[in-house]
Design an enzyme around this catalytic site. Structure first.
Site, PDB file in Angstrom:
ATOM      1  N   ASN A   1       0.853  -1.198  -0.036  1.00 41.75           N
ATOM      2  CA  ASN A   1       0.104  -0.085  -0.155  1.00 41.75           C
ATOM      3  C   ASN A   1       0.732   1.310  -0.050  1.00 41.75           C
ATOM      4  O   ASN A   1       1.974   1.301   0.667  1.00 41.75           O
ATOM      5  CB  ASN A   1      -0.982   0.005   1.070  1.00 41.75           C
ATOM      6  CG  ASN A   1      -0.477  -0.238   2.528  1.00 41.75           C
ATOM      7  OD1 ASN A   1       0.700  -0.675   2.355  1.00 41.75           O
ATOM      8  ND2 ASN A   1      -1.187   0.212   3.646  1.00 41.75           N
TER       9      ASN A   1
ATOM     10  N   GLU B   1      -2.926  -4.440  -3.206  1.00 49.10           N
ATOM     11  CA  GLU B   1      -3.377  -5.427  -4.290  1.00 49.10           C
ATOM     12  C   GLU B   1      -3.283  -4.595  -5.763  1.00 49.10           C
ATOM     13  O   GLU B   1      -2.825  -5.134  -6.559  1.00 49.10           O
ATOM     14  CB  GLU B   1      -4.663  -6.038  -4.213  1.00 49.10           C
ATOM     15  CG  GLU B   1      -5.005  -6.592  -2.834  1.00 49.10           C
ATOM     16  CD  GLU B   1      -5.454  -5.780  -1.676  1.00 49.10           C
ATOM     17  OE1 GLU B   1      -4.652  -4.877  -1.162  1.00 49.10           O
ATOM     18  OE2 GLU B   1      -6.001  -6.488  -0.887  1.00 49.10           O
TER      19      GLU B   1
ATOM     20  N   GLU C   1       0.400   5.119   0.445  1.00 47.82           N
ATOM     21  CA  GLU C   1      -0.424   6.268   1.134  1.00 47.82           C
ATOM     22  C   GLU C   1      -0.176   7.674   0.612  1.00 47.82           C
ATOM     23  O   GLU C   1       0.887   7.862  -0.170  1.00 47.82           O
ATOM     24  CB  GLU C   1      -0.693   5.982   2.733  1.00 47.82           C
ATOM     25  CG  GLU C   1      -1.190   4.622   3.070  1.00 47.82           C
ATOM     26  CD  GLU C   1      -1.520   4.681   4.322  1.00 47.82           C
ATOM     27  OE1 GLU C   1      -1.193   5.439   5.349  1.00 47.82           O
ATOM     28  OE2 GLU C   1      -2.173   3.615   4.753  1.00 47.82           O
TER      29      GLU C   1
ATOM     30  N   CYS D   1     -10.434  -2.794  -4.722  1.00 47.40           N
ATOM     31  CA  CYS D   1      -9.553  -3.888  -5.335  1.00 47.40           C
ATOM     32  C   CYS D   1     -10.112  -5.321  -5.793  1.00 47.40           C
ATOM     33  O   CYS D   1      -9.667  -5.689  -6.732  1.00 47.40           O
ATOM     34  CB  CYS D   1      -8.543  -4.334  -4.123  1.00 47.40           C
ATOM     35  SG  CYS D   1      -7.504  -3.289  -3.711  1.00 47.40           S
TER      36      CYS D   1
ATOM     37  N   CYS E   1     -10.418  -5.018  -0.378  1.00 45.45           N
ATOM     38  CA  CYS E   1     -11.496  -3.855  -0.539  1.00 45.45           C
ATOM     39  C   CYS E   1     -12.273  -3.975  -1.885  1.00 45.45           C
ATOM     40  O   CYS E   1     -11.934  -4.598  -2.597  1.00 45.45           O
ATOM     41  CB  CYS E   1     -10.907  -2.769  -0.307  1.00 45.45           C
ATOM     42  SG  CYS E   1     -10.525  -1.842  -1.550  1.00 45.45           S
TER      43      CYS E   1
ATOM     44  N   CYS F   1      -4.134   0.781  -2.383  1.00 44.04           N
ATOM     45  CA  CYS F   1      -3.957  -0.553  -1.709  1.00 44.04           C
ATOM     46  C   CYS F   1      -2.836  -1.655  -2.220  1.00 44.04           C
ATOM     47  O   CYS F   1      -2.441  -1.314  -3.588  1.00 44.04           O
ATOM     48  CB  CYS F   1      -5.236  -1.265  -1.850  1.00 44.04           C
ATOM     49  SG  CYS F   1      -6.508  -0.789  -0.722  1.00 44.04           S
TER      50      CYS F   1
HETATM   51  N1  THU Z   1      -5.218  -1.744   2.319  1.00 44.14           N
HETATM   52  C1  THU Z   1      -4.605  -2.501   1.371  1.00 44.14           C
HETATM   53  O1  THU Z   1      -3.601  -2.269   0.992  1.00 44.14           O
HETATM   54  N2  THU Z   1      -5.104  -3.622   1.178  1.00 44.14           N
HETATM   55  C2  THU Z   1      -6.448  -4.021   1.897  1.00 44.14           C
HETATM   56  O2  THU Z   1      -6.994  -5.225   1.507  1.00 44.14           O
HETATM   57  C3  THU Z   1      -7.154  -3.478   2.697  1.00 44.14           C
HETATM   58  C4  THU Z   1      -6.431  -1.924   3.088  1.00 44.14           C
HETATM   59  C5  THU Z   1      -4.527  -0.615   2.804  1.00 44.14           C
HETATM   60  C6  THU Z   1      -4.913   0.616   2.550  1.00 44.14           C
HETATM   61  C7  THU Z   1      -4.726   1.666   3.610  1.00 44.14           C
HETATM   62  O3  THU Z   1      -3.138   1.941   3.043  1.00 44.14           O
HETATM   63  C8  THU Z   1      -4.437   0.842   4.902  1.00 44.14           C
HETATM   64  O4  THU Z   1      -4.436  -0.573   4.455  1.00 44.14           O
HETATM   65  C9  THU Z   1      -5.657   0.982   5.699  1.00 44.14           C
HETATM   66  O5  THU Z   1      -6.956   0.837   5.173  1.00 44.14           O
END
Ligand code: THU
Length: 134
Positions: A46, A59, A48, A93, A90, A57
């Site tokens: 991920n 994925e 941000e 994704c 999510c 994310c």
């Molecule tokens: N996140 C992912 O990278 N993948 C997931 O399947 C769930 C959430 C990340 C997004 C964000 O950077 C952090 O986790 C918190 O939601």
């Protein structure tokens, strides 16, 4: 069906990918590994942003990396979260997985033995995809 060796290496790759996570806001490092039908594996974490809505994310990072090298078919997605229970991808994704892997196997792993093994059609039934366009 994935071999046990392939699965183990995808899981290790997803865990390792989380180490590069840029997650200063959530402090929730996630890693993903995808197996393409070509046999190649791509990873992502991920990423941000100070404008929170732009967070990407793990994925999607992995899938976009694969797509940017010409891959168009995903057989399996493994996502690692730093939790004691597994988390499935999510909604955003799931939609992105559907584009390239409408029948993909989706596996969620975490810091405990518990795991989820499912498929994209189970996670996103009646998906909207390329076939729905004119
Ligand atoms: N996140 C992912 O990278 N993948 C997931 O399947 C769930 C959430 C990340 C997004 C964000 O950077 C952090 O986790 C918190 O939601």
């Amino acid at each position: 069906m994935l071999s046990a060796d392939t699965l183990l290496s995808l899981e290790a790759a997803a865990r390792a990918a989380a180490q590069a996570s840029y997650s200063p806001y959530s402090k929730f490092p996630v890693g993903a590994a995808i197996l393409c039908s070509s046999g190649k594996v791509f990873t992502g974490c991920n990423v941000e942003n100070a404008s929170y809505g732009l967070c990407n994310c793990a994925e999607r990072t992995a899938i976009f990396t694969a797509a940017a090298t010409g891959e168009r078919s995903i057989a399996a997605v493994v996502v690692y979260t730093p939790t004691t229970t597994p988390s499935s991808p999510c909604g955003a994704c799931r939609q992105v997985i559907n584009e390239f892997g409408p029948d993909a196997i989706v596996i969620s792993i975490c810091d405990a033995p518990e795991r989820l093994e499912t498929t994209l059609p189970a996670l996103l039934p009646a998906a909207f995809g390329p076939k729905n366009l004119l």
